[in-house]
Enzyme design. Structure first.
Site, PDB file in Angstrom:
ATOM      1  N   ASP A   1       1.837 -15.948   5.870  1.00 22.67           N
ATOM      2  CA  ASP A   1       1.367 -17.324   5.676  1.00 22.67           C
ATOM      3  C   ASP A   1       1.329 -17.687   4.196  1.00 22.67           C
ATOM      4  O   ASP A   1       1.653 -18.819   3.822  1.00 22.67           O
ATOM      5  CB  ASP A   1      -0.009 -17.515   6.322  1.00 22.67           C
ATOM      6  CG  ASP A   1       0.061 -17.635   7.838  1.00 22.67           C
ATOM      7  OD1 ASP A   1       1.177 -17.752   8.372  1.00 22.67           O
ATOM      8  OD2 ASP A   1      -0.999 -17.616   8.481  1.00 22.67           O
TER       9      ASP A   1
ATOM     10  N   ALA B   1       3.453  -1.028   4.428  1.00 21.32           N
ATOM     11  CA  ALA B   1       2.962  -1.069   5.816  1.00 21.32           C
ATOM     12  C   ALA B   1       2.553  -2.478   6.253  1.00 21.32           C
ATOM     13  O   ALA B   1       2.612  -2.803   7.453  1.00 21.32           O
ATOM     14  CB  ALA B   1       1.791  -0.112   5.970  1.00 21.32           C
TER      15      ALA B   1
ATOM     16  N   HIS C   1      12.824  -2.901   1.313  1.00 23.25           N
ATOM     17  CA  HIS C   1      12.267  -1.635   1.797  1.00 23.25           C
ATOM     18  C   HIS C   1      13.112  -0.506   1.252  1.00 23.25           C
ATOM     19  O   HIS C   1      14.348  -0.564   1.328  1.00 23.25           O
ATOM     20  CB  HIS C   1      12.278  -1.581   3.329  1.00 23.25           C
ATOM     21  CG  HIS C   1      11.557  -2.740   3.933  1.00 23.25           C
ATOM     22  ND1 HIS C   1      10.195  -2.857   3.891  1.00 23.25           N
ATOM     23  CD2 HIS C   1      12.027  -3.858   4.529  1.00 23.25           C
ATOM     24  CE1 HIS C   1       9.854  -3.997   4.454  1.00 23.25           C
ATOM     25  NE2 HIS C   1      10.943  -4.625   4.849  1.00 23.25           N
TER      26      HIS C   1
ATOM     27  N   ASN D   1       7.993  -5.809  -1.581  1.00 24.51           N
ATOM     28  CA  ASN D   1       7.994  -4.699  -0.635  1.00 24.51           C
ATOM     29  C   ASN D   1       6.556  -4.606  -0.122  1.00 24.51           C
ATOM     30  O   ASN D   1       5.694  -4.016  -0.772  1.00 24.51           O
ATOM     31  CB  ASN D   1       8.399  -3.383  -1.300  1.00 24.51           C
ATOM     32  CG  ASN D   1       8.415  -2.241  -0.294  1.00 24.51           C
ATOM     33  OD1 ASN D   1       7.952  -2.410   0.846  1.00 24.51           O
ATOM     34  ND2 ASN D   1       8.937  -1.091  -0.685  1.00 24.51           N
TER      35      ASN D   1
ATOM     36  N   TYR E   1      11.158   8.316   0.782  1.00 22.49           N
ATOM     37  CA  TYR E   1      10.966   7.253  -0.216  1.00 22.49           C
ATOM     38  C   TYR E   1      11.557   7.572  -1.588  1.00 22.49           C
ATOM     39  O   TYR E   1      11.492   6.733  -2.487  1.00 22.49           O
ATOM     40  CB  TYR E   1       9.470   6.940  -0.345  1.00 22.49           C
ATOM     41  CG  TYR E   1       8.878   6.409   0.940  1.00 22.49           C
ATOM     42  CD1 TYR E   1       9.234   5.160   1.425  1.00 22.49           C
ATOM     43  CD2 TYR E   1       7.990   7.180   1.693  1.00 22.49           C
ATOM     44  CE1 TYR E   1       8.716   4.680   2.621  1.00 22.49           C
ATOM     45  CE2 TYR E   1       7.464   6.707   2.889  1.00 22.49           C
ATOM     46  CZ  TYR E   1       7.837   5.460   3.343  1.00 22.49           C
ATOM     47  OH  TYR E   1       7.327   4.986   4.532  1.00 22.49           O
TER      48      TYR E   1
ATOM     49  N   GLU F   1      12.866  -9.662   0.556  1.00 19.45           N
ATOM     50  CA  GLU F   1      12.065  -8.549   1.083  1.00 19.45           C
ATOM     51  C   GLU F   1      12.843  -7.251   0.878  1.00 19.45           C
ATOM     52  O   GLU F   1      14.035  -7.189   1.181  1.00 19.45           O
ATOM     53  CB  GLU F   1      11.837  -8.810   2.581  1.00 19.45           C
ATOM     54  CG  GLU F   1      11.106  -7.729   3.326  1.00 19.45           C
ATOM     55  CD  GLU F   1      10.985  -8.072   4.823  1.00 19.45           C
ATOM     56  OE1 GLU F   1      11.298  -9.231   5.213  1.00 19.45           O
ATOM     57  OE2 GLU F   1      10.619  -7.174   5.595  1.00 19.45           O
TER      58      GLU F   1
ATOM     59  N   PRO G   1       0.791  -1.226   0.000  1.00 20.56           N
ATOM     60  CA  PRO G   1       0.000   0.000   0.000  1.00 20.56           C
ATOM     61  C   PRO G   1       0.826   1.280   0.000  1.00 20.56           C
ATOM     62  O   PRO G   1       1.894   1.355   0.606  1.00 20.56           O
ATOM     63  CB  PRO G   1      -0.819  -0.101   1.293  1.00 20.56           C
ATOM     64  CG  PRO G   1      -0.096  -1.083   2.133  1.00 20.56           C
ATOM     65  CD  PRO G   1       0.552  -2.053   1.192  1.00 20.56           C
ATOM     66  N   ASN G   2       0.285   2.237  -0.724  1.00 18.91           N
ATOM     67  CA  ASN G   2       0.815   3.605  -0.834  1.00 18.91           C
ATOM     68  C   ASN G   2       2.037   3.704  -1.744  1.00 18.91           C
ATOM     69  O   ASN G   2       2.488   4.827  -2.025  1.00 18.91           O
ATOM     70  CB  ASN G   2       1.118   4.214   0.553  1.00 18.91           C
ATOM     71  CG  ASN G   2      -0.104   4.247   1.429  1.00 18.91           C
ATOM     72  OD1 ASN G   2      -1.128   4.798   1.041  1.00 18.91           O
ATOM     73  ND2 ASN G   2      -0.036   3.625   2.595  1.00 18.91           N
TER      74      ASN G   2
ATOM     75  N   ARG H   1       4.955  11.006  -2.450  1.00 13.21           N
ATOM     76  CA  ARG H   1       4.742  10.719  -1.033  1.00 13.21           C
ATOM     77  C   ARG H   1       6.072  10.796  -0.277  1.00 13.21           C
ATOM     78  O   ARG H   1       6.984  10.019  -0.545  1.00 13.21           O
ATOM     79  CB  ARG H   1       4.174   9.308  -0.950  1.00 13.21           C
ATOM     80  CG  ARG H   1       4.146   8.704   0.417  1.00 13.21           C
ATOM     81  CD  ARG H   1       4.023   7.182   0.299  1.00 13.21           C
ATOM     82  NE  ARG H   1       3.895   6.604   1.599  1.00 13.21           N
ATOM     83  CZ  ARG H   1       4.348   5.390   1.918  1.00 13.21           C
ATOM     84  NH1 ARG H   1       4.927   4.630   1.013  1.00 13.21           N
ATOM     85  NH2 ARG H   1       4.217   4.948   3.136  1.00 13.21           N
TER      86      ARG H   1
ATOM     87  N   ARG I   1      14.007   4.127  11.732  1.00  9.01           N
ATOM     88  CA  ARG I   1      12.741   4.862  11.833  1.00  9.01           C
ATOM     89  C   ARG I   1      11.982   4.453  13.103  1.00  9.01           C
ATOM     90  O   ARG I   1      12.566   3.935  14.043  1.00  9.01           O
ATOM     91  CB  ARG I   1      11.932   4.632  10.550  1.00  9.01           C
ATOM     92  CG  ARG I   1      12.689   5.122   9.304  1.00  9.01           C
ATOM     93  CD  ARG I   1      11.915   4.917   8.031  1.00  9.01           C
ATOM     94  NE  ARG I   1      10.678   5.693   8.050  1.00  9.01           N
ATOM     95  CZ  ARG I   1       9.672   5.509   7.190  1.00  9.01           C
ATOM     96  NH1 ARG I   1       9.760   4.562   6.261  1.00  9.01           N
ATOM     97  NH2 ARG I   1       8.591   6.257   7.261  1.00  9.01           N
TER      98      ARG I   1
HETATM   99  C1  DHK Z   1       7.283   1.417   2.786  1.00  8.31           C
HETATM  100  C2  DHK Z   1       6.225   1.777   3.541  1.00  8.31           C
HETATM  101  O1  DHK Z   1       5.121   2.240   2.964  1.00  8.31           O
HETATM  102  C3  DHK Z   1       6.267   1.739   5.013  1.00  8.31           C
HETATM  103  O2  DHK Z   1       4.997   1.457   5.564  1.00  8.31           O
HETATM  104  C4  DHK Z   1       7.293   0.781   5.540  1.00  8.31           C
HETATM  105  C5  DHK Z   1       8.489   0.783   3.368  1.00  8.31           C
HETATM  106  C6  DHK Z   1       8.632   1.003   4.847  1.00  8.31           C
HETATM  107  C7  DHK Z   1       9.728   1.140   2.563  1.00  8.31           C
HETATM  108  O3  DHK Z   1      10.681   1.684   3.104  1.00  8.31           O
HETATM  109  O4  DHK Z   1       9.751   0.832   1.354  1.00  8.31           O
HETATM  110  O5  DHK Z   1       7.429   0.942   6.926  1.00  8.31           O
END
Ligand code: DHK
Length: 145
Positions: free
Chosen positions: A88, A78, A101, A75, A24, A99, A11-12, A19, A108
């Site tokens: 799962d 959240a 990020h 990734n 990011y 994984e 998400p996001n 954002r 953080r």
């Molecule tokens: C991206 C998000 O949206 C956060 O909720 C994570 C992650 C970190 C990132 O760093 O790509 O905590």
């Protein structure tokens, strides 16, 4: 036969570039998708790039990966910190999982320090920005060769 890697985004991440760019980065998710496709092609891998703001849709993609993908870059955004369902689903996938990020989650807030997905991931890359996706593809390529 060309192996396919799923690159799954939570998400996001559709808002990347707009954002909190200080955290990011300024690249968009489309920029990252293009860079991933280029690196994957060089590695002889095919990719399916996917983003959703819905937990269940990410679970469904992991299920699809069971039949269609040799490895997964994820990734979970959240959902990293909350989703037993994605953990799962990943446990039902047999191939390697990396994984990613964009930010260094360990630098953080405390709630970002725990990852459910890390209980399944074969590798974790954090704080390398969009390059983390490319490093993850290189690692998957090594694990799949
Ligand atoms: C991206 C998000 O949206 C956060 O909720 C994570 C992650 C970190 C990132 O760093 O790509 O905590």
């Amino acid at each position: 036969m060309t192996k396919t890697v799923f690159i799954l985004n939570g998400p996001n991440l559709n808002l990347l570039g707009q954002r909190q760019p200080e955290i990011y980065g300024r690249e968009t998710l489309a920029d990252i998708e293009t860079a991933c496709a280029e690196v994957a092609a060089d590695l002889g891998l095919a990719t399916r790039f996917f983003q959703s703001n819905l937990e269940g849709e990410i679970v469904e993609q992991v299920h699809a990966a069971r039949a269609e993908a040799a490895g997964i870059v994820i990734n979970p955004a959240a959902y990293t910190h909350t989703s037993v369902a994605i953990l799962d689903a990943l446990k039902a996938f047999d191939g390697p999982v990396i994984e990613v990020h964009l930010s260094n989650v360990h630098k953080r807030e405390a709630f970002r320090h725990h990852s459910y997905v890390s209980l399944r991931a074969d590798g974790v890359i954090a704080g390398c920005g969009s390059q983390g996706y490319l490093l993850a593809l290189q690692r998957l390529s090594a694990l799949l060769s």
